[in-house]
Design a protein around this motif. Sequence first.
Motif, short mmCIF file in Angstrom:
data_model
loop_
_atom_site.label_atom_id
_atom_site.label_comp_id
_atom_site.label_asym_id
_atom_site.label_seq_id
_atom_site.Cartn_x
_atom_site.Cartn_y
_atom_site.Cartn_z
N GLU B 101 0.82 -1.21 0.00
CA GLU B 101 0.00 0.00 0.00
C GLU B 101 0.86 1.27 0.00
N LEU B 104 2.33 1.90 -3.43
CA LEU B 104 1.39 2.48 -4.38
C LEU B 104 1.24 3.98 -4.13
N ALA B 105 1.35 4.40 -2.87
CA ALA B 105 1.14 5.81 -2.54
C ALA B 105 2.39 6.66 -2.75
N VAL B 122 -5.42 4.73 -4.56
CA VAL B 122 -4.81 3.49 -4.08
C VAL B 122 -5.85 2.37 -4.11
N ARG B 135 -2.59 -5.89 0.20
CA ARG B 135 -2.28 -4.50 0.49
C ARG B 135 -1.33 -4.31 1.66
N SER B 154 2.49 0.97 -8.85
CA SER B 154 3.10 2.11 -8.17
C SER B 154 3.36 3.26 -9.12
N THR B 157 -0.57 4.98 -10.08
CA THR B 157 -1.39 5.80 -9.19
C THR B 157 -1.30 7.30 -9.46
#
Lengths: 381, 584
Positions: B101, B104-105, B122, B135, B154, B157
Amino acid sequence: MARRRSGAGEPPATPGPTRTPRRTVHPGAWWLWALGCGTAASRTTNPLLLGLLVAVAGYVVATHRTDAPWARSYAAFVRLALAVLTVRLLFAVLLGSPIPGTHTLLTLPEVPLPDWAQGVRLGGRVTAEGVLFALYDGLKLATLLICVGAANALANPARLLKSLPGALYEAGVAVVVAMTFAPHLVADVRRLRAARRLRGRPDRGLRGLAQVALPVLEGALERSVALAAAMDARGYGRTAAVAPAVRRTTAALTLGGLLGVCAGTYGVLTAEGGAFGLPVLLAGLAAALAGLWLGGRRSPRTRYRPDVWDLRAWLVAGSGIAVAALMAAYAALDPAALHPGVVPLTAPGLPLWPAAAVLLGLLPAFAVPQPLRNPPLKEPA
Amino acid sequence: MIRFEDVSVTYDGAAAPTVTGVDFEVPEGELVLLVGPSGVGKSTVLGAVSGLVPHFTGGTLRGRVTVAGRDTRTHKPRELADVVGTVGQDPLSHFVTDTVEEELAYGMESLGLAPDVMRRRVEETLDLLGLADLRDRPIATLSGGQRQRVAIGSVLTPHPRVLVLDEPTSALDPAAAEEVLAVLQRLVHDLGTTVLMAEHRLERVVQYADRVALLPAPGAPPLLGTPAEVMAVSPVFPPVVGLGRLADWAPLPLTVRDARRRAGALRDRLSTVVPDEAPGAQDGPPGASGTAPSPPPAGPPAPVRRPGFLRRRRALPRPAAPAPGAPAALAGSLTVRRGRVEALRRVDLTVARGETVALMGRNGAGKSTLLGTLVGLVAPTAGTVRAGGADPHRTAPRDLVRRVGLVPQEPRDLLYADTVAAECAAADEDAGAAPGTCRALVTGLLPGVDDDTHPRDLSEGQRLALALAVVLTARPPLLLLDEPTRGLDYAAKSRLVAVLRALAAEGHAIVLATHDVELAAELAHRVVILADGEVVADGPTAEVVVASPSFAPQVTKVLAPQRWLTVAQVRRALEDERAGEPHV
């Protein structure tokens, strides 16, 4: 490996920004809890209390650690603690101990030392009192290490760094990257030693390690360059346009603040400057913090789901602080109970109130929901 | 969207430019595939889009590259991060954070997006890539396919308008590759993302491309066209195109489906011919079949003869008469446990001398572990393992190299020295072979490599050949290869196939772990499929591979229900037919 296919038929996960509560606690809270337990450990040499502290920390770790790589560091810390204890005992046996004792356990042959080494003893009489004192002392240090290990296992270091002010973020990332570097290096060394075996060379021994050192460092360098490229391509180090006036103010505040902190500390610590010390220190601190806050405006970063300091965090941190405070208070009240004597040899008693205080440290085990365990994971080959 | 204007790139210290005359445009919403042999500068062209070339790699870029109107000359990679998403060859070196997670952010945090926007994207991306269950997982614990999807996620996003991918499916098993490609197709079709991608495994990707840019040779300008046009002239092409060229189909089919529709006539022509055994297997592996560790018969005739076997002898060297008795490798009820994970569960495997076995299965199915136990890197938890008549993990390395050799996934791990000559001298010494043995092998495998070359400066395929020569110096009767074709182009692959086939003919037993179904079809007598540490299929290549939709090579799919495996097989059959040779 259970590979999940991305296909139709799977129920979609919660769409949109729903506020699902995280099952984690602010990492700062875990650190405060662990440091509280460690502070309590540093106030006593009572082996029963120290054992209780180790049990409390161990129980919380056992119930609340995840399967993440950083959580595995707990075992390493426990091993380190045992090593420290062993070394402390070994020194007490070999070098003797200043504790006067009457119960002789064994007598080692004493090595005669020249005059200039007066006061140092090698070998000789080993007394039960001396060994016991060393054991208590070593146990204190070991407990402290286990508490730090617990914090490492429970709090994700990367998330702790996320709580830094924006201006320090980039330095924080550097630290995180450096920390993930060590496991990679260990994996590389293992792989390359295995490769030595494939070439028909012995894969053990110091010489083997020396020969893989260069390729390992080469690989580490290549990886860091690749990572730097990837980070750059993903926007690391983007800066927002800031007015020159703001930039100059930031620099002035930070530098002036740091100077103030230095001068203030000097004032507080020396006898002459008692009057101006504290105010200068506080002013310097304020200026430095303002500089950091202003500096954060240069970085356009935002934070994804920052950890919130909620009720659970208060409970976790509070329990650690309470353990430390109660132990310190009791130490002032009844120092003898917390430091059982070794001359003459007596069995240490368990003082009731400090023991109850230590058990407060178990609060996180019940206040925080347990993490979801993942199914067995792929081990890197 | 991406525009190259007469671009050439010269790296520092290089005599000639790596790429020249790159002049084309990728319109918005197109998927353009960059193809060409190894070392023609595909990665350089990709790097120029994200600005990493030359801002990060150094060197000189002439001409102009613009992405969404931004000139990479004046914009650093970080200033292009909101329009270009780049995923390199190795997803592991791409990850900055440690959980899915957070990863991805990360890109969105750098760009300063609002927290609620980040949260929404996300969640969307987790669903789009099927990562919702993963996640919270630490990235270190993911399998190869999952990592590749996280790496793509990644960079997705921040909603880049351009996606640049360098070999996104090379390290993946067939099923995981299909997952990744399905995601890419969805991005192009539904979101209008522009994708520029380089890939060696054309059989996996060419049908998804809108256009193909071919870099035919180092320093040659690229050729742009529709996939069918480019494939007709390309030096690299997937088997389905090879079949199409062989049968003179026009336009060339790019998918199995297209080819099947045109293959009616070819199937009729071939219906009277029975396929010979998998190439290299014409003479039948001596005493090899099944998993039961039964004592192999004393050399040919092989126990199972197919009609094709009797048909004709090929002009390939016959395997040396195998030594009666012990098989080259044997595993009985082999179990390996690592922590809580059972990496192998009661695996039975027998490899006879002169036999080539392909180990296939998902990423993480236990292929590398099985090879590791055969070479003594991994000790079995239970069961027995014998390689070359010894217990591998109890044998001293010096003795073991003469019994079994492994070329690891990363051949570079085997190489320590600064020059090829020093590497060879060390190999001779390690193996106790006569000086010059290794160098002679290198010359045979890699003609024209200088003594003074640094192993790092060799191409992927050359490095593999050098590692192979180092391992072969001790002349081990059992040779193991882990993912030998990763990063190899078709030419390097066919050289490798020829080398391995000759080794098998000399009596070496070969076990290769691979995701490359085409390689297995070309080379293996037998295919063993592993899943979750267990053997789920074991049998002659033609039987195992034909029965499985994901492990069947393209030629098999096109010509099913007939059992053809490779283009070479079909070509020989057609040539024989033309020559009017009678079939038995």
